[in-house]
Motif scaffolding. Structure first.
Motif, PDB file in Angstrom:
ATOM      1  N   LEU A  34      43.808  -7.394  59.792  1.00  0.00           N
ATOM      2  CA  LEU A  34      42.627  -7.932  59.112  1.00  0.00           C
ATOM      3  C   LEU A  34      41.529  -6.892  58.944  1.00  0.00           C
ATOM      4  CD1 LEU A  34      42.451 -11.450  60.768  1.00  0.00           C
ATOM      5  CD2 LEU A  34      43.169 -10.888  58.439  1.00  0.00           C
ATOM      6  N   ASN A  35      41.415  -6.001  59.906  1.00  0.00           N
ATOM      7  CA  ASN A  35      40.396  -4.941  59.880  1.00  0.00           C
ATOM      8  C   ASN A  35      41.066  -3.606  60.189  1.00  0.00           C
ATOM      9  OD1 ASN A  35      38.091  -6.778  59.550  1.00  0.00           O
ATOM     10  ND2 ASN A  35      38.662  -7.455  61.592  1.00  0.00           N
ATOM     11  N   PRO A  36      41.910  -3.115  59.277  1.00  0.00           N
ATOM     12  CA  PRO A  36      42.674  -1.899  59.572  1.00  0.00           C
ATOM     13  C   PRO A  36      41.802  -0.651  59.626  1.00  0.00           C
ATOM     14  CG  PRO A  36      43.030  -2.567  57.309  1.00  0.00           C
ATOM     15  CD  PRO A  36      42.204  -3.640  57.960  1.00  0.00           C
ATOM     16  N   LYS A  37      42.255   0.301  60.454  1.00  0.00           N
ATOM     17  CA  LYS A  37      41.556   1.580  60.547  1.00  0.00           C
ATOM     18  C   LYS A  37      41.827   2.381  59.280  1.00  0.00           C
ATOM     19  CE  LYS A  37      41.873   1.803  65.554  1.00  0.00           C
ATOM     20  NZ  LYS A  37      42.448   2.489  66.710  1.00  0.00           N
ATOM     21  N   PRO A  38      40.830   3.141  58.824  1.00  0.00           N
ATOM     22  CA  PRO A  38      41.023   3.962  57.624  1.00  0.00           C
ATOM     23  C   PRO A  38      42.219   4.905  57.793  1.00  0.00           C
ATOM     24  CG  PRO A  38      38.719   3.944  58.282  1.00  0.00           C
ATOM     25  CD  PRO A  38      39.489   3.279  59.383  1.00  0.00           C
ATOM     26  N   GLY A  39      42.966   5.076  56.715  1.00  0.00           N
ATOM     27  CA  GLY A  39      44.096   5.993  56.747  1.00  0.00           C
ATOM     28  C   GLY A  39      45.412   5.370  57.192  1.00  0.00           C
ATOM     29  N   THR A  40      45.374   4.111  57.643  1.00  0.00           N
ATOM     30  CA  THR A  40      46.609   3.458  58.074  1.00  0.00           C
ATOM     31  C   THR A  40      47.310   2.815  56.881  1.00  0.00           C
ATOM     32  OG1 THR A  40      45.495   1.369  58.545  1.00  0.00           O
ATOM     33  CG2 THR A  40      45.652   2.948  60.371  1.00  0.00           C
ATOM     34  N   ALA A  41      48.585   2.497  57.085  1.00  0.00           N
ATOM     35  CA  ALA A  41      49.352   1.822  56.027  1.00  0.00           C
ATOM     36  C   ALA A  41      48.723   0.469  55.701  1.00  0.00           C
ATOM     37  CB  ALA A  41      50.805   1.650  56.462  1.00  0.00           C
ATOM     38  N   ALA A  42      48.215  -0.217  56.727  1.00  0.00           N
ATOM     39  CA  ALA A  42      47.574  -1.515  56.499  1.00  0.00           C
ATOM     40  C   ALA A  42      46.324  -1.353  55.627  1.00  0.00           C
ATOM     41  CB  ALA A  42      47.231  -2.185  57.826  1.00  0.00           C
ATOM     42  N   ALA A  45      47.472  -0.762  52.079  1.00  0.00           N
ATOM     43  CA  ALA A  45      47.957  -2.019  51.482  1.00  0.00           C
ATOM     44  C   ALA A  45      46.775  -2.893  51.073  1.00  0.00           C
ATOM     45  CB  ALA A  45      48.854  -2.752  52.471  1.00  0.00           C
ATOM     46  N   ARG A  46      45.801  -3.030  51.966  1.00  0.00           N
ATOM     47  CA  ARG A  46      44.611  -3.837  51.648  1.00  0.00           C
ATOM     48  C   ARG A  46      43.877  -3.275  50.438  1.00  0.00           C
ATOM     49  NH1 ARG A  46      40.250  -2.557  55.455  1.00  0.00           N
ATOM     50  NH2 ARG A  46      40.267  -0.806  54.042  1.00  0.00           N
ATOM     51  N   ASP A  47      43.698  -1.951  50.407  1.00  0.00           N
ATOM     52  CA  ASP A  47      42.986  -1.313  49.304  1.00  0.00           C
ATOM     53  C   ASP A  47      43.739  -1.449  47.986  1.00  0.00           C
ATOM     54  OD1 ASP A  47      41.101  -0.618  51.186  1.00  0.00           O
ATOM     55  OD2 ASP A  47      41.774   1.467  51.358  1.00  0.00           O
ATOM     56  N   PHE A  48      45.063  -1.572  48.058  1.00  0.00           N
ATOM     57  CA  PHE A  48      45.895  -1.759  46.875  1.00  0.00           C
ATOM     58  C   PHE A  48      45.798  -3.190  46.357  1.00  0.00           C
ATOM     59  CE2 PHE A  48      50.019  -2.405  44.728  1.00  0.00           C
ATOM     60  CZ  PHE A  48      49.945  -1.371  43.799  1.00  0.00           C
ATOM     61  N   GLY A  49      45.297  -4.095  47.219  1.00  0.00           N
ATOM     62  CA  GLY A  49      45.118  -5.482  46.803  1.00  0.00           C
ATOM     63  C   GLY A  49      46.060  -6.465  47.461  1.00  0.00           C
ATOM     64  N   ILE A  50      46.807  -6.017  48.449  1.00  0.00           N
ATOM     65  CA  ILE A  50      47.732  -6.911  49.149  1.00  0.00           C
ATOM     66  C   ILE A  50      46.956  -7.790  50.118  1.00  0.00           C
ATOM     67  CG2 ILE A  50      49.668  -6.985  50.781  1.00  0.00           C
ATOM     68  CD1 ILE A  50      50.680  -4.418  49.387  1.00  0.00           C
ATOM     69  N   ASP A  51      47.220  -9.091  50.064  1.00  0.00           N
ATOM     70  CA  ASP A  51      46.562 -10.058  50.943  1.00  0.00           C
ATOM     71  C   ASP A  51      47.268 -10.035  52.299  1.00  0.00           C
ATOM     72  OD1 ASP A  51      45.430 -12.176  52.273  1.00  0.00           O
ATOM     73  OD2 ASP A  51      45.754 -13.625  50.669  1.00  0.00           O
ATOM     74  N   LEU A  52      46.690  -9.344  53.262  1.00  0.00           N
ATOM     75  CA  LEU A  52      47.321  -9.191  54.572  1.00  0.00           C
ATOM     76  C   LEU A  52      47.299 -10.470  55.397  1.00  0.00           C
ATOM     77  CD1 LEU A  52      46.089  -5.591  55.384  1.00  0.00           C
ATOM     78  CD2 LEU A  52      48.345  -6.300  54.594  1.00  0.00           C
ATOM     79  N   THR A  53      46.471 -11.446  55.007  1.00  0.00           N
ATOM     80  CA  THR A  53      46.508 -12.728  55.727  1.00  0.00           C
ATOM     81  C   THR A  53      47.845 -13.421  55.492  1.00  0.00           C
ATOM     82  OG1 THR A  53      45.464 -13.948  53.911  1.00  0.00           O
ATOM     83  CG2 THR A  53      44.002 -13.040  55.627  1.00  0.00           C
ATOM     84  N   LEU A  54      48.463 -13.189  54.314  1.00  0.00           N
ATOM     85  CA  LEU A  54      49.781 -13.756  54.050  1.00  0.00           C
ATOM     86  C   LEU A  54      50.832 -13.113  54.946  1.00  0.00           C
ATOM     87  CD1 LEU A  54      49.656 -13.965  50.160  1.00  0.00           C
ATOM     88  CD2 LEU A  54      49.276 -15.800  51.825  1.00  0.00           C
ATOM     89  N   THR A  55      50.672 -11.820  55.219  1.00  0.00           N
ATOM     90  CA  THR A  55      51.587 -11.127  56.143  1.00  0.00           C
ATOM     91  C   THR A  55      51.458 -11.727  57.530  1.00  0.00           C
ATOM     92  OG1 THR A  55      51.415  -9.097  54.852  1.00  0.00           O
ATOM     93  CG2 THR A  55      52.186  -8.876  57.125  1.00  0.00           C
ATOM     94  N   ILE A  56      50.239 -11.984  57.953  1.00  0.00           N
ATOM     95  CA  ILE A  56      50.021 -12.587  59.275  1.00  0.00           C
ATOM     96  C   ILE A  56      50.652 -13.966  59.334  1.00  0.00           C
ATOM     97  CG2 ILE A  56      48.244 -13.525  60.817  1.00  0.00           C
ATOM     98  CD1 ILE A  56      46.467 -11.154  59.899  1.00  0.00           C
ATOM     99  N   GLN A  57      50.445 -14.770  58.296  1.00  0.00           N
ATOM    100  CA  GLN A  57      51.055 -16.105  58.270  1.00  0.00           C
ATOM    101  C   GLN A  57      52.568 -16.010  58.382  1.00  0.00           C
ATOM    102  OE1 GLN A  57      49.645 -17.771  54.570  1.00  0.00           O
ATOM    103  NE2 GLN A  57      48.063 -18.966  55.613  1.00  0.00           N
ATOM    104  N   ASN A  58      53.153 -15.066  57.672  1.00  0.00           N
ATOM    105  CA  ASN A  58      54.610 -14.903  57.712  1.00  0.00           C
ATOM    106  C   ASN A  58      55.084 -14.459  59.095  1.00  0.00           C
ATOM    107  OD1 ASN A  58      56.587 -15.549  55.921  1.00  0.00           O
ATOM    108  ND2 ASN A  58      56.603 -13.572  54.895  1.00  0.00           N
ATOM    109  N   LEU A  59      54.342 -13.578  59.731  1.00  0.00           N
ATOM    110  CA  LEU A  59      54.739 -13.106  61.058  1.00  0.00           C
ATOM    111  C   LEU A  59      54.622 -14.193  62.121  1.00  0.00           C
ATOM    112  CD1 LEU A  59      53.225  -9.517  61.027  1.00  0.00           C
ATOM    113  CD2 LEU A  59      55.652 -10.159  60.952  1.00  0.00           C
ATOM    114  N   ARG A  60      53.814 -15.196  61.858  1.00  0.00           N
ATOM    115  CA  ARG A  60      53.699 -16.314  62.798  1.00  0.00           C
ATOM    116  C   ARG A  60      54.912 -17.239  62.742  1.00  0.00           C
ATOM    117  NH1 ARG A  60      47.368 -18.037  61.990  1.00  0.00           N
ATOM    118  NH2 ARG A  60      46.490 -16.357  63.259  1.00  0.00           N
ATOM    119  N   LEU A  61      55.683 -17.148  61.660  1.00  0.00           N
ATOM    120  CA  LEU A  61      56.868 -17.985  61.511  1.00  0.00           C
ATOM    121  C   LEU A  61      58.039 -17.383  62.287  1.00  0.00           C
ATOM    122  CD1 LEU A  61      56.759 -18.569  57.648  1.00  0.00           C
ATOM    123  CD2 LEU A  61      55.966 -20.125  59.435  1.00  0.00           C
ATOM    124  N   THR A  62      58.944 -18.243  62.696  1.00  0.00           N
ATOM    125  CA  THR A  62      60.169 -17.747  63.327  1.00  0.00           C
ATOM    126  C   THR A  62      61.067 -17.200  62.220  1.00  0.00           C
ATOM    127  OG1 THR A  62      61.365 -19.842  63.105  1.00  0.00           O
ATOM    128  CG2 THR A  62      60.026 -19.542  65.115  1.00  0.00           C
TER     129      THR A  62
END
Length: 93
Positions: A34-42, A45-62
């Protein structure tokens, strides 16, 4: 363990959800997305426009829940692909 003790649930994707009786707390790893450090892949991805909250939701699933969701998506895509196409003519008088 008391009634107000935290319950920790982990799945095979290594995501962890911490739940308390009063509220739900975020896993520190979720904060990294949600608050990635500058220079990281996250951050890239966020700067490219990817909604990382959707990634979190997916990771919460089995993994099984993820497969079910994917299967459902595939079935809906097939329905859309096989749906009749209706063309409307916009004639002017």
């Amino acid at each position: 363990m008391t009634m107000d003790a935290s319950v920790i649930k982990a799945d095979t994707s290594a995501s962890v959800i911490i739940t308390t009786e009063a509220n739900m707390e975020r896993d520190p790893r979720e904060e990294l997305l949600l608050n990635p450090k500058p220079g990281t892949a996250a951050a890239a991805a966020r700067d490219f426009g990817i909604d990382l909250t959707l990634t979190i939701q997916n990771l919460r699933l089995t993994p099984e829940e993820r497969i079910r969701r994917l299967d459902s998506f595939i079935e809906e895509a097939k329905k859309i692909r096989n749906a009749p196409v209706v063309v409307h003519s916009h004639e002017r008088d």
